[in-house]
Design an enzyme around this catalytic site. Sequence first.
Site, mmCIF file in Angstrom:
data_model
loop_
_atom_site.group_PDB
_atom_site.id
_atom_site.type_symbol
_atom_site.label_atom_id
_atom_site.label_comp_id
_atom_site.label_asym_id
_atom_site.label_seq_id
_atom_site.Cartn_x
_atom_site.Cartn_y
_atom_site.Cartn_z
ATOM 1 N N ARG A 48 -1.076 1.055 6.534
ATOM 2 C CA ARG A 48 -1.529 1.444 5.044
ATOM 3 C C ARG A 48 -1.787 2.551 4.042
ATOM 4 O O ARG A 48 -2.391 3.057 3.574
ATOM 5 C CB ARG A 48 -1.662 0.383 4.086
ATOM 6 C CG ARG A 48 -0.121 -1.345 4.943
ATOM 7 C CD ARG A 48 0.006 -2.298 4.236
ATOM 8 N NE ARG A 48 0.610 -1.757 2.228
ATOM 9 C CZ ARG A 48 -0.054 -1.365 2.088
ATOM 10 N NH1 ARG A 48 -1.360 -1.308 1.504
ATOM 11 N NH2 ARG A 48 0.552 -1.240 0.351
ATOM 12 N N TYR A 102 -0.503 4.765 3.305
ATOM 13 C CA TYR A 102 -0.033 5.228 1.757
ATOM 14 C C TYR A 102 -1.167 5.530 0.420
ATOM 15 O O TYR A 102 -0.722 5.361 -0.642
ATOM 16 C CB TYR A 102 0.493 3.158 1.049
ATOM 17 C CG TYR A 102 1.701 3.115 1.979
ATOM 18 C CD1 TYR A 102 3.104 4.016 2.020
ATOM 19 C CD2 TYR A 102 1.995 1.826 2.115
ATOM 20 C CE1 TYR A 102 4.630 3.210 2.705
ATOM 21 C CE2 TYR A 102 2.920 1.618 3.227
ATOM 22 C CZ TYR A 102 3.937 1.919 3.291
ATOM 23 O OH TYR A 102 5.324 1.788 4.281
ATOM 24 N N CYS A 160 -9.950 7.464 17.363
ATOM 25 C CA CYS A 160 -9.901 9.499 17.271
ATOM 26 C C CYS A 160 -8.946 10.126 16.244
ATOM 27 O O CYS A 160 -8.277 11.021 16.881
ATOM 28 C CB CYS A 160 -9.697 9.993 18.696
ATOM 29 S SG CYS A 160 -10.149 11.813 19.056
ATOM 30 N N GLU A 161 -9.785 9.708 15.223
ATOM 31 C CA GLU A 161 -8.786 10.196 14.183
ATOM 32 C C GLU A 161 -9.469 10.320 12.043
ATOM 33 O O GLU A 161 -10.491 9.311 12.447
ATOM 34 C CB GLU A 161 -7.658 9.726 13.332
ATOM 35 C CG GLU A 161 -6.385 9.939 12.956
ATOM 36 C CD GLU A 161 -5.663 10.812 13.617
ATOM 37 O OE1 GLU A 161 -6.163 12.206 12.316
ATOM 38 O OE2 GLU A 161 -4.897 11.122 13.943
ATOM 39 N N GLY A 204 9.347 -6.818 -4.618
ATOM 40 C CA GLY A 204 8.457 -6.133 -4.365
ATOM 41 C C GLY A 204 7.321 -6.478 -5.634
ATOM 42 O O GLY A 204 6.614 -5.206 -5.886
ATOM 43 N N GLU A 251 13.497 -11.600 -2.925
ATOM 44 C CA GLU A 251 13.368 -11.891 -1.577
ATOM 45 C C GLU A 251 11.690 -11.210 -1.724
ATOM 46 O O GLU A 251 11.007 -10.448 -1.195
ATOM 47 C CB GLU A 251 14.182 -10.584 -1.366
ATOM 48 C CG GLU A 251 15.001 -10.296 -1.306
ATOM 49 C CD GLU A 251 16.168 -9.425 -0.522
ATOM 50 O OE1 GLU A 251 15.566 -8.376 -0.395
ATOM 51 O OE2 GLU A 251 17.780 -9.527 0.211
ATOM 52 N N PRO A 252 10.447 -12.177 -2.068
ATOM 53 C CA PRO A 252 9.506 -11.148 -2.043
ATOM 54 C C PRO A 252 8.667 -11.873 -0.759
ATOM 55 O O PRO A 252 9.314 -12.883 0.011
ATOM 56 C CB PRO A 252 9.204 -13.003 -3.259
ATOM 57 C CG PRO A 252 9.969 -13.914 -2.745
ATOM 58 C CD PRO A 252 11.697 -13.484 -3.515
ATOM 59 N N GLY A 253 8.166 -10.878 -0.092
ATOM 60 C CA GLY A 253 7.602 -10.534 0.466
ATOM 61 C C GLY A 253 6.350 -10.659 0.940
ATOM 62 O O GLY A 253 5.362 -11.961 1.228
ATOM 63 N N ARG A 254 6.067 -9.571 0.011
ATOM 64 C CA ARG A 254 4.019 -9.369 0.159
ATOM 65 C C ARG A 254 3.758 -9.831 -0.459
ATOM 66 O O ARG A 254 2.506 -10.957 0.133
ATOM 67 C CB ARG A 254 4.186 -8.033 -0.397
ATOM 68 C CG ARG A 254 2.267 -7.911 -0.351
ATOM 69 C CD ARG A 254 2.659 -6.296 -1.611
ATOM 70 N NE ARG A 254 3.198 -5.003 -1.380
ATOM 71 C CZ ARG A 254 3.649 -4.338 -0.766
ATOM 72 N NH1 ARG A 254 2.119 -4.246 -0.220
ATOM 73 N NH2 ARG A 254 4.009 -3.093 -1.019
#
Length: 477
Positions: free
Chosen positions: A374, A378, A405-406, A288, A330-333
């Site tokens: 995202r 978010y 279309c949003e 995280g 557990e690094p990912g980002r």
Amino acid sequence: MSRTHEAGQLHTPGSSSIAVVPAWLRPPADVNELLPQLWSRTVERTPAGALRVGGVDVAELAATYGTPLYVVDELDFRSRAVAFRDAFADAFADLCGGADVYYASKAFLATGVARWIAEDGLHLDTSSGGELALGLRGGVLPGRIALHGNNKSRAEIATALEAGVGRIVVDSLEEIDVVADLAHERGVVAPVVLRVTVGVEAHTHSYIATAHEDQKFGLSLGSGAAEAGVAKVLARPELDLHGLHSHIGSQIFDMGGFEVSARRLLGLHRSVEREHGVTLPEIDLGGGYGIAYTSEHAPLPPAEIAGRLAEIVARECLVQGIAVPRVSVEPGRAIAGPSTFTLYEVGTTKEVALDAGARRRYVSVDGGMSDNIRTALYDADYSATIASRASSAPGVLSRVVGKHCESGDVIVKDEFLPADARAGDLLAVPGTGAYCRSMASNYNQVPRPAVVSVREGSSRVLVRRETPADLLALDAG
């Protein structure tokens, strides 16, 4: 009560009627400036003003592979992975013989990325059968793979057991029996880690804060479910309890949450030792760690993260009178995110009048929420720059939007882009290596972009671009 909209906060009535510049966003003295913390380390501007990454000009990438395009700086990705590996090995060497770094593949995974992880000596954290399959295909040794998930299917668990993964992170009391029964059927002992909800809520968006009590992950420490889970695992001879696991959220810059989480997790670790006579060999403190999406963010370097976690663990173990277990993270980002930018082509631009005489410029590109959900999901912030040339025009407050279309199809909410941004320009959005391709969709039946890696003047496809033929092939007609 605040009002919300299914497309995200940006589409809430009244949310976009006034052009309010965020406090962290300053009009640039030079619209061509690249803030180093936002970009992978080989990104630079050529003398002509275009972006170059890994020695390859973005115009060449766009001509070869098309746009939108995820561009991964291989050297940057791998150097970040190795930095985490080495920082944690060094910080925990004298405490517990080192630490294990699991790359959290949910951020982004392809066979090529799994191969990098294997070659660079990291472990791999997976959360589905698909991620497990890619990890194995990329050559990660099964014993260095973990399988996560709050609702793993029996087929996924069976596959993990048959492959011989290093650990299965069990997430519920019910799943303990499922894993044990499947292990018994295969005549194996399953290595498991118990995911514990420690009651720490990271200071982040509520959808990505995962350790408070009211959520789907793990066994609650506060309610006694975690202790019940420990007893249940220890009662099944088909299971080998390796340790305890906690993950408190994502995009975190404050180490305070990790301190509280470690204290509570180690308290349970001590309780297991004293009440059951079992010394668990490890704890997992999750990941995280935040990255810089805008000038607002100041991420900690891996060495500082590792050093501060080592101090926390050492202090808490000393206070509780227990030996330091082996630690994993557990690094990912933090590995994938800064290594990648998304390259778009500008289509239309327009200015709209807002309240109080304010104006906002809309810059439409050929991608959108299908390749980066995202911002809508978010309320995430991103930055952007014109990538194909330099500009001497002043910066104007702009919003980068997609082709879908949003109304909530926004990629970058606020950025100062040159006033002469126009159709045909290439535009780059940094920090898109984590979750953008992983969460990509075919909204409006738009094919998903390709992912290419660049290194030392060459490029290659990691994931090919989808085509209309791919979409039609899935349609049974």
